[in-house]
Design an enzyme around this catalytic site. Structure first.
Site, PDB file in Angstrom:
ATOM      1  N   HIS A  93      49.137   9.567  59.262  1.00 25.83           N
ATOM      2  CA  HIS A  93      47.928   8.965  58.715  1.00 25.83           C
ATOM      3  C   HIS A  93      47.146   8.300  59.854  1.00 25.83           C
ATOM      4  O   HIS A  93      47.741   7.687  60.752  1.00 25.83           O
ATOM      5  CB  HIS A  93      48.263   7.885  57.690  1.00 25.83           C
ATOM      6  CG  HIS A  93      48.963   8.388  56.474  1.00 25.83           C
ATOM      7  ND1 HIS A  93      48.930   9.701  56.054  1.00 25.83           N
ATOM      8  CD2 HIS A  93      49.709   7.722  55.543  1.00 25.83           C
ATOM      9  CE1 HIS A  93      49.619   9.831  54.936  1.00 25.83           C
ATOM     10  NE2 HIS A  93      50.117   8.642  54.614  1.00 25.83           N
TER      11      HIS A  93
ATOM     12  N   VAL B  92      60.349  13.083  52.527  1.00 23.11           N
ATOM     13  CA  VAL B  92      60.863  11.866  53.173  1.00 23.11           C
ATOM     14  C   VAL B  92      62.364  12.003  53.420  1.00 23.11           C
ATOM     15  O   VAL B  92      62.862  11.634  54.484  1.00 23.11           O
ATOM     16  CB  VAL B  92      60.573  10.610  52.305  1.00 23.11           C
ATOM     17  CG1 VAL B  92      61.218   9.376  52.916  1.00 23.11           C
ATOM     18  CG2 VAL B  92      59.075  10.397  52.142  1.00 23.11           C
TER      19      VAL B  92
ATOM     20  N   CYS C 291      53.189   3.854  52.962  1.00 27.46           N
ATOM     21  CA  CYS C 291      53.075   4.350  54.347  1.00 27.46           C
ATOM     22  C   CYS C 291      51.805   3.860  55.058  1.00 27.46           C
ATOM     23  O   CYS C 291      51.846   3.453  56.219  1.00 27.46           O
ATOM     24  CB  CYS C 291      53.139   5.873  54.366  1.00 27.46           C
ATOM     25  SG  CYS C 291      52.233   6.674  53.045  1.00 27.46           S
TER      26      CYS C 291
ATOM     27  N   ARG D 141      42.297  11.545  51.458  1.00 26.63           N
ATOM     28  CA  ARG D 141      43.269  12.574  51.870  1.00 26.63           C
ATOM     29  C   ARG D 141      42.534  13.678  52.622  1.00 26.63           C
ATOM     30  O   ARG D 141      41.479  14.141  52.179  1.00 26.63           O
ATOM     31  CB  ARG D 141      43.937  13.166  50.622  1.00 26.63           C
ATOM     32  CG  ARG D 141      44.991  14.199  50.919  1.00 26.63           C
ATOM     33  CD  ARG D 141      46.364  13.635  51.163  1.00 26.63           C
ATOM     34  NE  ARG D 141      46.910  12.967  50.003  1.00 26.63           N
ATOM     35  CZ  ARG D 141      47.890  12.060  50.059  1.00 26.63           C
ATOM     36  NH1 ARG D 141      48.402  11.711  51.222  1.00 26.63           N
ATOM     37  NH2 ARG D 141      48.338  11.495  48.966  1.00 26.63           N
TER      38      ARG D 141
HETATM   39  N1  LIG Z   1      55.619  11.335  51.745  1.00 29.36           N
HETATM   40  C1  LIG Z   1      55.377  10.135  52.251  1.00 29.36           C
HETATM   41  O1  LIG Z   1      54.678   9.965  53.278  1.00 29.36           O
HETATM   42  C2  LIG Z   1      55.948   8.929  51.615  1.00 29.36           C
HETATM   43  C3  LIG Z   1      55.904   7.735  52.323  1.00 29.36           C
HETATM   44  C4  LIG Z   1      56.451   6.602  51.746  1.00 29.36           C
HETATM   45  C5  LIG Z   1      57.007   6.676  50.502  1.00 29.36           C
HETATM   46  N2  LIG Z   1      57.033   7.855  49.808  1.00 29.36           N
HETATM   47  C6  LIG Z   1      57.640   7.858  48.474  1.00 29.36           C
HETATM   48  O2  LIG Z   1      58.916   8.508  48.539  1.00 29.36           O
HETATM   49  C7  LIG Z   1      59.160   9.214  47.329  1.00 29.36           C
HETATM   50  C8  LIG Z   1      59.457  10.681  47.650  1.00 29.36           C
HETATM   51  O3  LIG Z   1      58.370  11.239  48.346  1.00 29.36           O
HETATM   52  P1  LIG Z   1      58.422  12.685  49.003  1.00 29.36           P
HETATM   53  O4  LIG Z   1      57.128  12.819  49.705  1.00 29.36           O
HETATM   54  O5  LIG Z   1      59.691  12.884  49.773  1.00 29.36           O
HETATM   55  O6  LIG Z   1      58.442  13.637  47.688  1.00 29.36           O
HETATM   56  P2  LIG Z   1      58.989  15.117  47.502  1.00 29.36           P
HETATM   57  O7  LIG Z   1      58.890  15.906  48.743  1.00 29.36           O
HETATM   58  O8  LIG Z   1      58.320  15.631  46.275  1.00 29.36           O
HETATM   59  O9  LIG Z   1      60.560  14.901  47.175  1.00 29.36           O
HETATM   60  C9  LIG Z   1      61.010  14.282  46.010  1.00 29.36           C
HETATM   61  C10 LIG Z   1      62.521  14.077  46.077  1.00 29.36           C
HETATM   62  O10 LIG Z   1      62.925  13.325  44.926  1.00 29.36           O
HETATM   63  C11 LIG Z   1      63.951  14.044  44.233  1.00 29.36           C
HETATM   64  N3  LIG Z   1      63.871  13.803  42.796  1.00 29.36           N
HETATM   65  C12 LIG Z   1      62.850  14.105  41.967  1.00 29.36           C
HETATM   66  N4  LIG Z   1      63.175  13.774  40.684  1.00 29.36           N
HETATM   67  C13 LIG Z   1      64.424  13.250  40.735  1.00 29.36           C
HETATM   68  C14 LIG Z   1      65.307  12.732  39.768  1.00 29.36           C
HETATM   69  N5  LIG Z   1      64.988  12.680  38.471  1.00 29.36           N
HETATM   70  N6  LIG Z   1      66.520  12.283  40.169  1.00 29.36           N
HETATM   71  C15 LIG Z   1      66.885  12.341  41.471  1.00 29.36           C
HETATM   72  N7  LIG Z   1      66.085  12.825  42.447  1.00 29.36           N
HETATM   73  C16 LIG Z   1      64.870  13.283  42.084  1.00 29.36           C
HETATM   74  C17 LIG Z   1      63.659  15.505  44.556  1.00 29.36           C
HETATM   75  O11 LIG Z   1      64.794  16.278  44.294  1.00 29.36           O
HETATM   76  P3  LIG Z   1      64.683  17.827  43.848  1.00 29.36           P
HETATM   77  O12 LIG Z   1      64.746  18.624  45.115  1.00 29.36           O
HETATM   78  O13 LIG Z   1      65.886  18.010  42.995  1.00 29.36           O
HETATM   79  O14 LIG Z   1      63.399  18.007  43.100  1.00 29.36           O
HETATM   80  C18 LIG Z   1      63.307  15.379  46.039  1.00 29.36           C
HETATM   81  O15 LIG Z   1      64.491  15.229  46.798  1.00 29.36           O
HETATM   82  C19 LIG Z   1      57.916   9.000  46.455  1.00 29.36           C
HETATM   83  O16 LIG Z   1      58.155   7.918  45.590  1.00 29.36           O
HETATM   84  C20 LIG Z   1      56.841   8.639  47.449  1.00 29.36           C
HETATM   85  O17 LIG Z   1      55.841   7.832  46.890  1.00 29.36           O
HETATM   86  C21 LIG Z   1      56.530   8.992  50.350  1.00 29.36           C
END
Ligand SMILES: NC(=O)c1ccc[n+]([C@@H]2O[C@H](COP(=O)([O-])OP(=O)(O)OC[C@H]3O[C@@H](n4cnc5c(N)ncnc54)[C@H](OP(=O)(O)O)[C@@H]3O)[C@@H](O)[C@H]2O)c1
Length: 350
Positions: free
Chosen positions: A252, A18, A132, A245
């Site tokens: 989606h 994201v 989402c 999924r």
């Molecule tokens: N993917 C979607 O379609 C979507 C849609 C809506 C909402 N979301 C929500 O958005 C969030 C992130 O999703 P994503 O898909 O982008 O996940 P992702 O690709 O796994 O990325 C996670 C991000 O969070 C950071 N992070 C993890 N632990 C952390 C910590 N302790 N302190 C600070 N930063 C930390 C990671 O940093 P590092 O690089 O350091 O690990 C990375 O930048 C989730 O809560 C998800 O539910 C996702």
């Protein structure tokens, strides 16, 4: 957006799936940035990311990261938001949170600007971005609710792997290659990280997104049910969801059944209502095989609707096919829209 004032913006989770789209969207929409702070966990601290031709070094998120920040866009998981969003607010920032941490908090507005933009002004420092799959569905349902009333919604989703983050995308790539080379598939992450059992996503369909609840629904399904009622300001609408999924990367798709209140509504009336709505594109011409797909909608900010049909048994029932990019309208673009609205309407002050 055009404004003379510029703002200090923090992106928490900048290295994630994201986060990457958040940066792309801030750039594309010409968001009025003064300083940009890119934050992650300790793991990615020190990594360099490009934004508008400039190189930024990613920093570890700490409470002090939010000193002087006006707007903080969070997408780093619920526990990170629980820990750091209050710290950001304490230091004067307004938080737009992409996680489920605050969505059902009665003190926190849950907003899809095309549906309930006015709710933003009730914020106390945090505004939640819905799930989402909820965002695209309520955007498509809003013109129907407004013009014809709405009593029941039944949705089945066909959700992309990017909805589970970057590691899940890697798992899909690795398994797909292994499958095509005739090797065994190793599943370590999906359907849910940390659960007892994992199943391959490549060439498969997993009817579990997030953990099961005591009532037999998954948390993703309950998010769709509860968030829809909150965003649409209607506790009486009946909502049921089945979330699945599938092995594609982005966007989606949803098969949505909706029952309207008004008698005698026609498919053409529904099509007109939907095509006049902001942020929605009607792609519905069965004769010419026109309908949206995950691939055709990927990379676009709109919600696409097609396959509108009347139910054959219930005169008040309609079926719709709703598709949108989960990382854009489902996450980054909806968050940036909320941030734009805060500025445009002078709602940054709590
Ligand atoms: N993917 C979607 O379609 C979507 C849609 C809506 C909402 N979301 C929500 O958005 C969030 C992130 O999703 P994503 O898909 O982008 O996940 P992702 O690709 O796994 O990325 C996670 C991000 O969070 C950071 N992070 C993890 N632990 C952390 C910590 N302790 N302190 C600070 N930063 C930390 C990671 O940093 P590092 O690089 O350091 O690990 C990375 O930048 C989730 O809560 C998800 O539910 C996702």
């Amino acid at each position: 957006m055009t404004t003379t004032q510029r703002y200090n913006v923090a992106v928490v989770g900048a290295t994630g799936a994201v986060g990457a789209k958040m940066l792309e969207t801030l750039d594309k929409k010409n968001f009025p940035i003064n300083e940009l702070h890119l934050l992650s966990s300790k793991r990615s601290a020190g990594k360099e990311l490009e934004f508008q031709g400039k190189t930024y070094t990613v920093q570890e998120t700490t409470p002090e990261s939010f000193e002087g920040i006006d707007i903080a866009l969070f997408s780093a998981g619920g526990s990170v938001s629980k820990k750091f969003a209050p710290e950001a607010v304490k230091r004067g920032a307004v938080v737009v949170d992409n996680t489920s941490a605050y969505r059902m908090d009665p003190e926190v507005p849950l907003v899809v600007p095309e549906v309930n933009e006015e709710d933003i002004k009730t914020h106390n420092g945090i505004i939640a971005n819905p799930n989402c799959s909820t965002i695209q569905m309520v955007a498509a349902l809003k013109p129907i609710q407004d013009q014809f009333g709405m009593s029941r919604v039944i949705v089945s989703t066909y959700q992309a792997v990017s909805g589970a983050g970057n590691e899940a995308l890697d798992e899909l790539r690795t398994q797909s290659k292994a499958f095509l080379e005739g090797e065994d598939l190793e599943a370590e992450l999906l359907p849910v990280s940390g659960e007892k059992h994992h199943y391959p996503i490549a060439f498969n369909a997993l009817p579990q997104i997030d953990v099961f609840q005591d009532n037999g629904y998954t948390f993703e399904e309950m998010k769709m049910i509860n968030e829809t009622k909150k965003i649409m300001h209607d506790d009486t609408v009946h909502v049921a969801a089945t979330c699945v999924r599938l092995p594609f990367f982005t966007s989606h798709a949803e098969s949505v059944y909706v029952e309207v209140d008004k008698e005698g509504v026609t498919v053409d009336q529904l099509k007109t209502a939907i095509s006049n709505a902001e942020g929605i594109v009607l792609e519905d011409d069965p004769e010419n095989q026109v309908y949206p797909t995950p691939l055709s909608s990927a990379g676009k900010c709109d919600v696409f609707v097609g396959r509108i049909r009347k139910d054959l048994d219930n005169q008040k029932g309609f079926h719709l096919w709703v598709v949108s990019d989960n990382l854009l309208k489902g996450a980054a673009w909806n968050s940036v829209q909320i941030a734009e609205s805060l500025i445009k309407n002078n709602w940054l002050q709590k």
